[in-house]
Design an enzyme around this catalytic site. Structure first.
Site, PDB file in Angstrom:
ATOM      1  CG  ASP A   1     -53.164  55.261 -33.525  1.00 51.77           C
ATOM      2  OD1 ASP A   1     -53.547  55.450 -34.666  1.00 51.77           O
ATOM      3  OD2 ASP A   1     -53.257  56.132 -32.706  1.00 51.77           O
TER       4      ASP A   1
ATOM      5  NE  ARG B   1     -57.289  58.084 -33.318  1.00 54.76           N
ATOM      6  CZ  ARG B   1     -58.225  58.563 -34.062  1.00 54.76           C
ATOM      7  NH1 ARG B   1     -59.444  59.084 -33.608  1.00 54.76           N
ATOM      8  NH2 ARG B   1     -58.191  58.367 -35.566  1.00 54.76           N
TER       9      ARG B   1
ATOM     10  CG  ASP C   1     -43.334  58.863 -32.490  1.00 55.11           C
ATOM     11  OD1 ASP C   1     -43.626  58.986 -33.588  1.00 55.11           O
ATOM     12  OD2 ASP C   1     -42.623  59.927 -31.776  1.00 55.11           O
TER      13      ASP C   1
ATOM     14  CB  CYS D   1     -58.722  63.163 -44.808  1.00 58.39           C
ATOM     15  SG  CYS D   1     -58.408  63.509 -43.174  1.00 58.39           S
TER      16      CYS D   1
HETATM   17  C1  LIG Z   1     -55.700  59.870 -40.052  1.00 58.46           C
HETATM   18  S1  LIG Z   1     -55.911  59.113 -38.335  1.00 58.46           S
HETATM   19  C2  LIG Z   1     -55.761  57.619 -39.219  1.00 58.46           C
HETATM   20  C3  LIG Z   1     -57.178  56.796 -39.533  1.00 58.46           C
HETATM   21  C4  LIG Z   1     -56.848  55.287 -39.751  1.00 58.46           C
HETATM   22  N1  LIG Z   1     -55.823  55.047 -40.944  1.00 58.46           N
HETATM   23  C5  LIG Z   1     -58.371  54.577 -40.354  1.00 58.46           C
HETATM   24  O1  LIG Z   1     -58.377  54.558 -41.602  1.00 58.46           O
HETATM   25  O2  LIG Z   1     -59.119  54.290 -39.635  1.00 58.46           O
HETATM   26  C6  LIG Z   1     -54.322  59.302 -37.728  1.00 58.46           C
HETATM   27  C7  LIG Z   1     -53.864  58.336 -36.707  1.00 58.46           C
HETATM   28  O3  LIG Z   1     -52.504  58.636 -36.463  1.00 58.46           O
HETATM   29  C8  LIG Z   1     -52.114  58.510 -34.873  1.00 58.46           C
HETATM   30  N2  LIG Z   1     -50.933  59.056 -34.478  1.00 58.46           N
HETATM   31  C9  LIG Z   1     -50.837  60.558 -34.532  1.00 58.46           C
HETATM   32  N3  LIG Z   1     -49.382  60.531 -34.351  1.00 58.46           N
HETATM   33  C10 LIG Z   1     -48.728  59.220 -34.411  1.00 58.46           C
HETATM   34  C11 LIG Z   1     -47.472  58.909 -34.085  1.00 58.46           C
HETATM   35  N4  LIG Z   1     -46.177  59.887 -34.032  1.00 58.46           N
HETATM   36  N5  LIG Z   1     -47.199  57.737 -34.234  1.00 58.46           N
HETATM   37  C12 LIG Z   1     -48.279  56.863 -34.536  1.00 58.46           C
HETATM   38  N6  LIG Z   1     -49.297  57.153 -34.484  1.00 58.46           N
HETATM   39  C13 LIG Z   1     -49.800  58.473 -34.706  1.00 58.46           C
HETATM   40  C14 LIG Z   1     -53.300  59.020 -34.386  1.00 58.46           C
HETATM   41  O4  LIG Z   1     -53.741  58.593 -33.076  1.00 58.46           O
HETATM   42  C15 LIG Z   1     -54.655  58.682 -35.103  1.00 58.46           C
HETATM   43  O5  LIG Z   1     -55.179  57.947 -34.943  1.00 58.46           O
END
Ligand SMILES: C[S@@+](CC[C@H](N)C(=O)[O-])C[C@H]1O[C@@H](n2cnc3c(N)ncnc32)[C@H](O)[C@@H]1O
Length: 292
Positions: A130, A135, A161, A232
């Site tokens: 992440d 987080r 990323d 979601c």
């Molecule tokens: C929908 S949430 C994931 C929920 C997780 N899969 C769970 O079940 O608990 C999306 C996540 O993507 C991360 N995120 C956003 N952009 C990102 C990137 N470019 N690379 C990696 N992580 C990223 C955010 O910090 C966030 O925690």
């Protein structure tokens, strides 16, 4: 679609997308969340009654209108993890086998990664990635609350990323979970400020990032390996349209796998769970196998 903004734009956009279904869907989105309690195999916790089960969920679990907050058992680890039933389908759809190398590209706070760890049974490799430091701390916390440290040797937390991962690794994972950041309309609807800030441009921008992540996922999964793309989101721009774009841009490199579950409905390329009909979700998933 031009210039749709704020609450009025939101309602217009989703009314057009979901037609007659929208009023019931909106009402269901605003109703109280339901949870599934997935028993933690490391806590020795057992439900002291016959739990209500859903046949598409292969973890020991119980479904009820409300649960007490998870708490540690005598074994020192938390008794169960609370999740939306639809989220669990993403992990079931991965079809993880012990020994697999698995990466969860957008893993925090970590519920789906935890279930991936249960499927791996301490074998293979699980990478929970992440980009957000705050987080990522939640991933560590959840793993330490649910799994003994000595049983976490196959687990790594990383901070890449996800859109650029393919620059560093190619063809190395058997399973890739891409639970992408998305519009999360359920949360938007519950928050007046978020709703006032909504715009159609936002879902389009998010869709571009999601596609970049999926294109990257297709490079890092092994030939013969599987990606589950999930969100979601309600916006079709972030769901089936992402898979449509993959067909346009990466034709011949992947095949779609279809799975049926005991709740939800098929879409053109995947499976969607919406709360007006099932009480769960919203959740979308598509299963992609790399063939080249
Ligand atoms: C929908 S949430 C994931 C929920 C997780 N899969 C769970 O079940 O608990 C999306 C996540 O993507 C991360 N995120 C956003 N952009 C990102 C990137 N470019 N690379 C990696 N992580 C990223 C955010 O910090 C966030 O925690």
């Amino acid at each position: 679609m031009k210039n749709m903004k704020g609450e009025q734009g939101f309602v217009e956009f989703y009314s057009q997308m979901y037609g007659e279904r929208w009023p019931a869907l909106k009402q269901a989105l605003l109703s109280e969340h339901q949870y599934v309690a997935v028993a933690n195999p490391y806590s020795n916790f057992k439900f002291d009654f016959t739990p209500i089960q859903n046949e598409s969920i292969r973890f020991e679990h119980h479904i009820a209108p409300n649960f007490e907050r998870p708490a540690p058992t005598e074994a020192g680890y938390f008794n169960y993890y609370l999740m939306d039933a639809a989220s669990i389908l993403a992990v079931e759809a991965l079809n993880i086998e012990p020994g697999n190398r698995v990466v969860d590209l957008c893993a925090a706070p970590g519920g789906k990664s935890l279930l991936c760890a249960y499927k791996l049974k301490e074998t293979g490799l699980l990478v929970s990635n992440d980009r957000s430091a705050a987080r990522r701390a939640r991933i560590h916390k959840i793993f330490d609350e649910y799994i003994p440290k000595t049983k976490q040797a196959n687990h790594k937390v990383t901070a890449h990323d996800a859109t650029k991962w393919c620059l560093y690794e190619k063809s190395v994972y058997d399973r890739v979970l891409l639970d992408a950041p998305c519009s999360s309309e359920r949360h938007v609807l519950e928050d007046a400020k978020e709703l006032s800030l909504w715009s159609v441009g936002r879902t389009k921008a998010i869709a571009m990032t999601q596609f970049a992540m999926l294109a990257s996922a297709l490079d890092i999964v092994k030939v013969g390996g599987r990606i589950v793309y999930s969100t979601c989101a309600l916006s079709k721009l972030e769901n089936d349209d992402i898979i449509r774009k993959l067909y346009q841009k990466r034709e011949g490199r992947f095949e779609l796998k279809r799975m049926e579950f005991s709740f939800g409905e098929p879409t053109e390329f995947g499976w969607q769970v919406l709360p007006d009909q099932s009480g769960w979700g919203p959740f979308y998933l598509a299963i992609i196998e790399r063939i080249k």
